[in-house]
Design a protein around this motif. Structure first.
Motif, PDB file in Angstrom:
ATOM      1  N   VAL A  11       9.992   3.457   1.511  1.00 44.89           N
ATOM      2  CA  VAL A  11       9.160   2.973   0.350  1.00 44.89           C
ATOM      3  C   VAL A  11       8.772   1.528   0.374  1.00 44.89           C
ATOM      4  O   VAL A  11       9.837   0.784   0.639  1.00 44.89           O
ATOM      5  N   ARG A  45       2.532  -1.584  -2.257  1.00 41.95           N
ATOM      6  CA  ARG A  45       2.808  -1.480  -3.736  1.00 41.95           C
ATOM      7  C   ARG A  45       3.700  -0.093  -4.158  1.00 41.95           C
ATOM      8  O   ARG A  45       3.040   0.666  -4.720  1.00 41.95           O
ATOM      9  N   GLY A  46       4.991   0.229  -3.822  1.00 44.29           N
ATOM     10  CA  GLY A  46       5.663   1.411  -4.233  1.00 44.29           C
ATOM     11  C   GLY A  46       5.145   2.553  -3.480  1.00 44.29           C
ATOM     12  O   GLY A  46       5.662   3.612  -3.788  1.00 44.29           O
ATOM     13  N   GLY A  47       4.211   2.303  -2.516  1.00 44.10           N
ATOM     14  CA  GLY A  47       3.779   3.595  -1.894  1.00 44.10           C
ATOM     15  C   GLY A  47       4.642   3.571  -0.465  1.00 44.10           C
ATOM     16  O   GLY A  47       5.858   3.284  -0.207  1.00 44.10           O
TER      17      GLY A  47
ATOM     18  N   ARG B 371       3.239   9.851  -3.098  1.00 42.65           N
ATOM     19  CA  ARG B 371       3.526   8.646  -3.599  1.00 42.65           C
ATOM     20  C   ARG B 371       2.799   7.566  -3.300  1.00 42.65           C
ATOM     21  O   ARG B 371       2.681   6.678  -2.417  1.00 42.65           O
ATOM     22  N   PRO B 372       1.793   7.603  -4.084  1.00 46.10           N
ATOM     23  CA  PRO B 372       0.507   6.794  -4.050  1.00 46.10           C
ATOM     24  C   PRO B 372       1.018   5.381  -4.357  1.00 46.10           C
ATOM     25  O   PRO B 372       1.892   5.264  -5.117  1.00 46.10           O
ATOM     26  N   PRO B 373       0.533   4.486  -3.883  1.00 48.23           N
ATOM     27  CA  PRO B 373       0.721   2.899  -4.288  1.00 48.23           C
ATOM     28  C   PRO B 373       0.748   2.849  -5.852  1.00 48.23           C
ATOM     29  O   PRO B 373      -0.220   3.496  -6.404  1.00 48.23           O
ATOM     30  N   THR B 374       1.355   2.335  -6.544  1.00 51.20           N
ATOM     31  CA  THR B 374       1.436   2.170  -8.021  1.00 51.20           C
ATOM     32  C   THR B 374       1.453   0.578  -8.673  1.00 51.20           C
ATOM     33  O   THR B 374       1.917  -0.119  -7.636  1.00 51.20           O
ATOM     34  N   LEU B 375       1.018   0.518  -9.789  1.00 46.53           N
ATOM     35  CA  LEU B 375       1.346  -0.988 -10.522  1.00 46.53           C
ATOM     36  C   LEU B 375       2.894  -1.042 -10.617  1.00 46.53           C
ATOM     37  O   LEU B 375       3.563  -0.117 -10.958  1.00 46.53           O
ATOM     38  N   CYS B 376       3.470  -2.081 -10.324  1.00 43.42           N
ATOM     39  CA  CYS B 376       4.986  -2.320 -10.309  1.00 43.42           C
ATOM     40  C   CYS B 376       5.443  -2.221 -11.823  1.00 43.42           C
ATOM     41  O   CYS B 376       4.802  -2.286 -12.834  1.00 43.42           O
ATOM     42  N   LEU B 412      -5.569   0.094  -9.249  1.00 47.79           N
ATOM     43  CA  LEU B 412      -4.602   1.242  -9.422  1.00 47.79           C
ATOM     44  C   LEU B 412      -4.538   1.912 -10.733  1.00 47.79           C
ATOM     45  O   LEU B 412      -3.982   3.133 -10.961  1.00 47.79           O
TER      46      LEU B 412
END
Lengths: 197, 563
Positions: A11, A45-47, B371-376, B412
């Motif tokens: 991740v 970004r967390g992906g 698990r898409p990228p997301t805002l922190c 996002l």
């Protein structure tokens, strides 16, 4: 040397880029041909993040379906997600500590119970090494050393043509000085998971 | 000093493709660089920005957009200084106005334009193939396959550019820019003193009024003929193997093809024509190759650029060689390739049997959460979205409101639970399309743009919106950095590293007011109650209004405070 295709998955934020940098430097110093492909930008970004690392006479820095010789998972769901790239002989090295996706925290998806799939993982593949990566990293001094625990676990399998010393030296040069001690411990902890098993 | 500049000739480094481009540029004597960041090109600008503090006689700037950056580099090259600009593929659309006419007037010193394409849209809104920009503009193009080639080609590109007096396109893709491999570096050019060029006036060269432009177009076409001869003899265009089958290949796919030839044991059956100097395409070399082969497979990601070239050459020379590739369905015209896919296409094209390795049965794997990228967590954009959403809900305007958005981390916001991104085209489109929606519908329009994107492409459409009396609310999400691409500077930032302390600061609120917007507030999105009260009157009316949500990116803040 024998060709090796190593797929590392995890991740964004788990330190997968440093993991592959260290491994790459070890190969460079040992004179083993190495190429890799990294993920930068939005996906971080967390992906899902993956690095493809190839050692030996391979030019393509990408690993296709069924081609991975080793799968290093920083997170159990990501290990499961990457299984399409494995074959019967793939050696699996994976942390079992979950990182819950934001989408699950927001109640929009569910995180699976891992007991059953991890048991099936062990039945399906000949060599599977599972460990609590975050726990081992914390015990070594910092949870952020999960990447180096994973590196130790990969080194401990004996699949790579590098000495343990090579890894320790590379860690000393590439990790920020104040984190070196914790990272050396983290490496040892990971190494103990797989070495001599 | 940075290891990229302390490394001596013959030293082997493990470099990212983009790092290798920087090293190649410094070996080639780069003097002036300018760029706007964009994945997968960003590391090039980041490194040059950092290295200029260590190398005397190297200048680099982050310009406000790719068009400006290319203009800066063009003028430097016209003044006799080697220059470089780099951008992601869609960035070249922004700079295309410069590109098309710069090709007419040309350069004096070498100029390199790096275009980093993104097949599979890893970090992009489209996967356009910028090789067509070389064809469109009439500029020479080099396509590296590996980091080592990226280094060598960048240094060579300056020479080629000077020989032809034209800028040279260096076209990479994500898998070249973000590949890391062993690179054996060459000698660094000397960087010992401040270096200035000199611009020699020549109206009939540098000022393309119609009478000049007509002549320069002919000059350009003549240079293309000259360049085709160079491409035919270029050491970047190589042949391997023998046999009646052939493969023509460029870019990262070179690696996949050479591995396929090894693994399928085809060195005696299949010849490979590996092309690195691809525009103008080497027609003579392609013709010779086609003549010797019954069947040729063209392996290239995205558009059939070389495939069309091979067909054109075959038609011109009356050759009967069968050309396979995209038109024949052996390879797709979309997404990046992977090595297995290329192996299968090669086997199929030449009637060979190949069993790809298979994963074991995986029916037992449970459904996995995406698990898409997301805002922190803690990101100020989350807070801003929440403030706007709650006020719109209280005003009864949710969910009818249209939310045009823009390019940055805040895109996002399209994902649940925020879901406040309804329409997106390109950099700056949040403002122009908000204007369009306000004309075309009676729905409320609230659009979002970041600080860096605002300076890139938001100023001009905002002026247009004021003048044309458009009715929407623009939220400028000012996180004081270009966050998505790795925290490059923005002209408005207050929070800045010590080395940028002496730069002037352009205040966004002052700019917005100067453009004639009368309803303007600046909020701190973390102070929710105050923020909601401040924005409510703006969202309760329909006049053009601008809300500036100002709070630094948490990652950037942590990075600056650590220094």
């Amino acid at each position: 040397m024998e060709k090796k295709r190593i797929l590392a998955v995890g991740v964004g934020g788990q330190g997968i880029l440093l993991f592959s940098r260290i491994l790459g430097e070890v190969a460079l110093r040992a004179g083993v041909p190495v190429a890799m492909s990294e993920v930068h930008g939005m996906a971080q970004r967390g992906g899902v993040v993956e690095t493809n690392i190839v050692l030996g006479a391979i030019r393509s820095p990408l690993i296709s379906q069924g081609e991975a010789d080793v799968l290093v998972g920083f997170e159990p769901v990501e290990t499961l997600r990457a299984l399409g790239r494995t074959n019967q002989k793939t050696v699996i090295v994976s942390s079992t500590d979950p990182v819950i996706p934001q989408i699950v925290k927001d109640g929009l998806a569910t995180y699976p119970d891992l007991a059953e799939p991890l048991a099936r993982l062990k039945e399906t593949f000949d060599r599977v090494y599972l460990f609590a990566g975050e726990k081992l990293a914390k015990e070594a001094g910092t949870a952020r050393a999960l990447n180096v625990v994973a590196l130790g676990a990969l080194a401990g399998t004996g699949l790579l043509p590098f000495a343990k010393e090579d890894f320790l030296n590379a860690i000393k040069t590439l990790v920020k000085p104040r984190f070196v001690e914790a990272n050396l411990k983290a490496f040892e902890a990971g190494f103990a998971v797989t070495a001599g098993v | 000093m940075h290891p990229l500049i302390t490394a001596k000739a013959k030293q082997k480094l493990l470099l990212l493709g983009n790092e290798a481009i920087v090293r190649g540029a410094l070996e080639g004597g780069l003097r002036v660089g300018a760029a706007y960041p964009g994945t997968p090109s960003s590391e090039i600008g980041n490194l040059l920005f950092q290295l200029q503090r260590e190398l005397l006689g190297l200048y680099f700037e982050f310009s406000t957009n790719e068009k400006v950056a290319m203009e800066v580099a063009a003028a430097a090259a016209a003044s006799g200084l080697r220059s470089l600009t780099c951008m992601k593929h869609v960035g070249l659309n922004v700079a295309a106005d410069v590109l098309m006419t710069l090709a007419y007037i040309g350069v004096k010193a070498g100029m390199v334009i790096v275009t980093a394409d993104d097949p599979s849209c890893h970090s992009s809104q489209n996967e356009q193939d910028n090789r067509y920009y070389a064809k469109f503009s009439g500029l020479p193009m080099l396509e590296p396959a590996t980091p080592e080639e990226a280094r060598q080609m960048t240094a060579y590109a300056f020479e080629l550019s000077e020989k032809l007096e034209l800028p040279v396109l260096l076209r990479t893709t994500t898998r070249v820019s973000h590949a890391r491999a062993v690179v054996e570096v060459g000698d660094l050019a000397p960087y010992q003193e401040e270096t200035k060029g000199r611009f020699e006036k020549d109206l009939r060269r540098w000022v393309p009024v119609p009478a000049v432009a007509r002549g320069r177009h002919q000059v350009l076409l003549e240079k293309m003929r000259e360049a085709m001869v160079l491409a035919d003899g270029s050491s970047w265009n190589r042949r391997y193997g023998k046999g009646r089958y052939g493969i023509i290949v460029s870019g990262v796919a070179v690696n996949y093809v050479l591995d396929a030839v090894d693994e399928l044991d085809l060195a005696e059956k299949v010849q490979v024509l590996r092309l690195g100097f691809t525009h103008p395409y080497p027609a003579g070399l392609i013709a010779e190759f086609l003549k010797e082969c019954e069947t040729v497979l063209v392996v290239e990601e995205l558009e059939p650029y070389l495939e069309e070239a091979a067909r054109a050459v075959a038609q011109e020379r009356g050759l009967k060689t069968t050309v396979l590739g995209k038109a024949s369905g052996h390879l797709p015209r979309f997404f990046e390739f992977d090595p297995g896919q290329v192996k299968e296409a090669v086997a199929r094209a030449f009637g060979l049997s190949y069993q790809p390795p298979k994963p074991p049965s995986l029916t037992w794997v449970p459904e996995l959460p995406p698990r898409p990228p997301t805002l922190c967590p803690g990101c100020p954009h989350r807070e801003t979205y929440q403030v706007i959403k709650e006020v719109l809900e209280e005003l009864g305007e949710w969910p009818e409101t249209i939310f045009p958005t823009d390019i940055g981390c805040y895109t996002l916001g399209l994902l649940p639970p925020i879901q406040m991104a309804d329409y997106l085209i390109c950099m700056g489109s949040s403002v122009g399309t908000a204007a369009g929606f306000s004309v075309a519908t009676n729905q409320r329009v609230v659009s979002f743009i970041g600080d860096s994107t605002f300076f890139h492409a938001g100023l001009s459409p905002l002026a247009s919106a004021v003048y044309n009396r458009h009715r929407f609310t623009l939220v400028i999400m000012d996180n004081e950095t270009t966050a998505m691409t790795g925290h490059q500077p923005v002209p408005s930032q207050e929070l800045r590293p010590p080395e940028l302390e002496d730069r002037p600061r352009i205040d966004i609120e002052a700019v917005v007011r100067a453009l004639g917007v009368s309803h303007v507030v600046t909020i701190n999105p973390y102070r929710k109650k105050e923020a909601k009260e401040a924005v409510r009157p703006l969202l309760a009316q329909k006049e053009l209004a601008v809300i500036i949500a100002k709070a630094p990116c948490i990652l950037y803040r942590a990075r600056v405070s650590k220094k």
